[in-house]
Design a protein around this motif. Structure first.
Motif, PDB file in Angstrom:
ATOM      1  N   THR A  53       0.932  -1.071  -0.034  1.00  0.00           N
ATOM      2  CA  THR A  53       0.160  -0.101   0.042  1.00  0.00           C
ATOM      3  C   THR A  53       0.825   1.205   0.243  1.00  0.00           C
ATOM      4  N   PRO A  54       0.492   2.365  -0.408  1.00  0.00           N
ATOM      5  CA  PRO A  54       1.226   3.512  -0.599  1.00  0.00           C
ATOM      6  C   PRO A  54       1.941   4.042   0.731  1.00  0.00           C
ATOM      7  N   ASP A  55       1.160   3.960   1.751  1.00  0.00           N
ATOM      8  CA  ASP A  55       1.723   4.500   3.020  1.00  0.00           C
ATOM      9  C   ASP A  55       3.079   3.284   3.577  1.00  0.00           C
ATOM     10  N   MET A  56       3.199   2.436   2.819  1.00  0.00           N
ATOM     11  CA  MET A  56       4.463   1.438   3.311  1.00  0.00           C
ATOM     12  C   MET A  56       5.723   1.766   2.926  1.00  0.00           C
ATOM     13  N   MET A  57       5.831   2.614   1.938  1.00  0.00           N
ATOM     14  CA  MET A  57       7.238   3.155   1.409  1.00  0.00           C
ATOM     15  C   MET A  57       7.907   4.183   2.278  1.00  0.00           C
ATOM     16  N   CYS A  58       9.346   3.799   2.164  1.00  0.00           N
ATOM     17  CA  CYS A  58      10.392   4.729   3.134  1.00  0.00           C
ATOM     18  C   CYS A  58      10.768   5.795   2.297  1.00  0.00           C
ATOM     19  N   ILE A  59      11.166   6.913   2.915  1.00  0.00           N
ATOM     20  CA  ILE A  59      12.033   7.825   2.379  1.00  0.00           C
ATOM     21  C   ILE A  59      13.353   7.942   3.087  1.00  0.00           C
ATOM     22  N   THR A  60      14.331   7.850   1.924  1.00  0.00           N
ATOM     23  CA  THR A  60      15.875   7.835   2.441  1.00  0.00           C
ATOM     24  C   THR A  60      16.382   8.897   1.599  1.00  0.00           C
ATOM     25  N   ASP A  61      17.800   9.430   2.421  1.00  0.00           N
ATOM     26  CA  ASP A  61      18.569  10.337   1.674  1.00  0.00           C
ATOM     27  C   ASP A  61      19.440   9.429   0.756  1.00  0.00           C
ATOM     28  N   LEU A  62      20.398  10.088  -0.025  1.00  0.00           N
ATOM     29  CA  LEU A  62      21.141   9.448  -0.812  1.00  0.00           C
ATOM     30  C   LEU A  62      22.328   8.597  -0.428  1.00  0.00           C
ATOM     31  N   GLU A  63      22.413   8.967   1.134  1.00  0.00           N
ATOM     32  CA  GLU A  63      23.433   7.908   1.789  1.00  0.00           C
ATOM     33  C   GLU A  63      22.695   6.772   2.440  1.00  0.00           C
ATOM     34  N   GLY A  64      21.411   6.900   2.405  1.00  0.00           N
ATOM     35  CA  GLY A  64      20.629   5.638   2.914  1.00  0.00           C
ATOM     36  C   GLY A  64      19.982   5.858   4.399  1.00  0.00           C
ATOM     37  N   ARG A  65      20.152   7.079   4.755  1.00  0.00           N
ATOM     38  CA  ARG A  65      19.610   7.408   6.197  1.00  0.00           C
ATOM     39  C   ARG A  65      17.914   7.594   5.825  1.00  0.00           C
ATOM     40  N   LYS A  66      17.222   6.696   6.719  1.00  0.00           N
ATOM     41  CA  LYS A  66      16.002   6.998   6.709  1.00  0.00           C
ATOM     42  C   LYS A  66      15.411   8.326   7.233  1.00  0.00           C
ATOM     43  N   LEU A  67      14.534   8.904   6.579  1.00  0.00           N
ATOM     44  CA  LEU A  67      14.133   9.986   6.819  1.00  0.00           C
ATOM     45  C   LEU A  67      12.651  10.018   7.054  1.00  0.00           C
ATOM     46  N   GLN A  68      11.839   9.054   6.785  1.00  0.00           N
ATOM     47  CA  GLN A  68      10.328   8.794   6.909  1.00  0.00           C
ATOM     48  C   GLN A  68      10.039   7.701   6.610  1.00  0.00           C
ATOM     49  N   GLY A  69       9.196   6.994   7.234  1.00  0.00           N
ATOM     50  CA  GLY A  69       8.240   5.794   7.133  1.00  0.00           C
ATOM     51  C   GLY A  69       8.460   4.916   8.281  1.00  0.00           C
ATOM     52  N   ASP A  70       7.396   4.060   8.425  1.00  0.00           N
ATOM     53  CA  ASP A  70       7.384   3.108   9.799  1.00  0.00           C
ATOM     54  C   ASP A  70       8.042   1.918   9.514  1.00  0.00           C
ATOM     55  N   ARG A  71       8.368   1.669   8.192  1.00  0.00           N
ATOM     56  CA  ARG A  71       9.433   0.514   8.008  1.00  0.00           C
ATOM     57  C   ARG A  71      10.700   0.783   7.552  1.00  0.00           C
ATOM     58  N   ASP A  72      11.586  -0.286   7.661  1.00  0.00           N
ATOM     59  CA  ASP A  72      12.873  -0.057   7.099  1.00  0.00           C
ATOM     60  C   ASP A  72      12.963  -0.278   5.800  1.00  0.00           C
ATOM     61  N   PRO A  73      13.848   0.411   4.935  1.00  0.00           N
ATOM     62  CA  PRO A  73      13.853   0.512   3.730  1.00  0.00           C
ATOM     63  C   PRO A  73      14.434  -1.060   3.191  1.00  0.00           C
ATOM     64  N   SER A  74      14.346  -1.098   1.936  1.00  0.00           N
ATOM     65  CA  SER A  74      14.973  -2.488   1.192  1.00  0.00           C
ATOM     66  C   SER A  74      16.240  -2.955   1.900  1.00  0.00           C
ATOM     67  N   SER A  75      16.104  -4.315   1.799  1.00  0.00           N
ATOM     68  CA  SER A  75      17.498  -4.720   2.218  1.00  0.00           C
ATOM     69  C   SER A  75      18.457  -4.740   1.108  1.00  0.00           C
ATOM     70  N   GLU A  76      18.087  -4.367   0.050  1.00  0.00           N
ATOM     71  CA  GLU A  76      18.856  -4.204  -1.179  1.00  0.00           C
ATOM     72  C   GLU A  76      19.324  -2.490  -1.294  1.00  0.00           C
ATOM     73  N   MET A  77      19.017  -1.767  -0.516  1.00  0.00           N
ATOM     74  CA  MET A  77      19.180  -0.248  -0.594  1.00  0.00           C
ATOM     75  C   MET A  77      20.577   0.097  -1.088  1.00  0.00           C
ATOM     76  N   LEU A  78      21.769  -0.565  -0.654  1.00  0.00           N
ATOM     77  CA  LEU A  78      23.066  -0.198  -0.970  1.00  0.00           C
ATOM     78  C   LEU A  78      22.997  -0.381  -2.658  1.00  0.00           C
ATOM     79  N   MET A  79      22.659  -1.178  -3.240  1.00  0.00           N
ATOM     80  CA  MET A  79      22.796  -1.430  -4.596  1.00  0.00           C
ATOM     81  C   MET A  79      21.773  -0.152  -5.242  1.00  0.00           C
ATOM     82  N   HIS A  80      20.538  -0.067  -4.801  1.00  0.00           N
ATOM     83  CA  HIS A  80      19.853   1.375  -5.381  1.00  0.00           C
ATOM     84  C   HIS A  80      20.881   2.548  -5.328  1.00  0.00           C
ATOM     85  N   LEU A  81      21.183   2.866  -4.068  1.00  0.00           N
ATOM     86  CA  LEU A  81      22.142   4.013  -3.954  1.00  0.00           C
ATOM     87  C   LEU A  81      23.448   4.105  -4.584  1.00  0.00           C
ATOM     88  N   GLU A  82      24.216   2.922  -4.916  1.00  0.00           N
ATOM     89  CA  GLU A  82      25.114   2.756  -5.975  1.00  0.00           C
ATOM     90  C   GLU A  82      24.710   3.271  -7.384  1.00  0.00           C
TER      91      GLU A  82
END
Ligand SMILES: [Zn+2]
Length: 293
Positions: A53-82
């Motif tokens: 659902t739309p409310d599940m998403m996380c907002i992070t900065d480009l270093e991967g710090r979570k800025l907003q969201g009840d859940r943790d970002p994807s376990s593959e976040m490092l790949m996305h950041l790269e």
């Protein structure tokens, strides 16, 4: 740029399509989009992409710090950041495990043969990034080698990754990779794969511009054939990263399976459609049948 609420809804829709098409099972896969210059909107860890659902998403900065969201970002976040670090033009990243393409990734067979015009114009070749343990720092390192020159790649013994100028663009490239993998598999099962000639590949590359396709890198050398025009060193940058898209295409003998037929319209312009008489078509088909016998 689309509004945040639209992007949240788009991620939900793309996740639903990926799951419905069997590109992910269980909680596999992840999706992210740029949200302005320095923030990303990303799928959360440990959820099925088919039921978000739309409310599940996380907002992070480009270093991967979570800025907003009840859940943790994807376990593959490092790949996305790269990917976002290496590709300032990329607005979205999609990762999934589509079974046929992942089969090629498991077999260690890249999708780099000149077979389909649509694939050559949109993606070029689809290489395989070396195996790396998922969710570790190894994975972004493996992806880095190819991401500057490719919008789509296989991940060895894992899955596939695509980027795009928007979310649907990235998702459609995932569809193209899986579709291409299926067609390649069928052709190989049938025991024959007729490759487009190098000349035809170069023509298709020129057409990219007229189709409005922004490819990240040109198509380059042809390994495994006598036609390799550039050495491995030429095909990689200082850091050993790919700088062009390597496609296997043999040198043609000058003939083409379908000849150009340019006709003039009543106004004297070149007619862009190819129209053949029944006799011309029969002759072409006979030629084609003879050439594959
Ligand atoms: Zn994965």
């Amino acid at each position: 740029m689309s509004s945040e609420s639209t992007l949240r809804a788009d991620i939900v829709e793309v996740g639903r399509r990926m799951y419905a098409r069997g590109y992910t099972a269980s909680n596999d896969g992840n999706i992210s989009v740029r949200l302005g210059a320095d923030r990303l909107l990303m799928t959360p860890k440990s959820v099925c992409k088919g039921f978000m659902t739309p409310d599940m998403m996380c907002i992070t900065d480009l270093e991967g710090r979570k800025l907003q969201g009840d859940r943790d970002p994807s376990s593959e976040m490092l790949m996305h950041l790269e990917v976002y670090r290496q590709r300032p033009d990329a607005q979205a990243v999609v990762h999934a495990h589509p079974p046929t393409a992942t089969g090629f990734a498991v077999a260690g067979i890249p999708l780099d043969r000149a077979v389909l015009a649509e694939v050559l114009t949109t993606l070029g070749s689809i290489p395989i990034a070396e195996y790396a343990t998922p969710s570790t720092r190894e994975l972004p390192e493996a992806v880095r080698k190819y991401i500057k020159a490719h919008d789509g790649m296989l991940l060895a013994n894992h899955g596939a990754l695509t980027v795009g100028a928007d979310l649907y663009g990235a998702y459609y490239k995932m569809e193209t990779i899986e579709h291409f993998a299926k067609i390649s598999l069928v052709a190989r099962l049938l025991g024959r794969e007729n490759l487009l000639s190098r000349e035809e590949v170069m023509r298709l590359q020129e057409l990219r511009g007229s189709y409005g396709i922004q490819a990240p890198a040109p198509i380059c050398a042809v390994p495994g054939t006598e036609l390799a025009s550039r050495s491995v060193a030429d095909r990689t940058g200082a850091a050993g990263d790919a700088t062009c898209q390597t496609v296997q295409a043999p040198k043609g003998d000058g003939s083409r399976l379908v000849a150009d037929v340019v006709r003039r319209t009543a106004e004297g312009r070149e007619d862009e459609e190819i129209r053949l008489t029944y006799r011309e078509l029969s002759a072409l088909l006979e030629d084609a049948i003879r050439s594959i016998r």
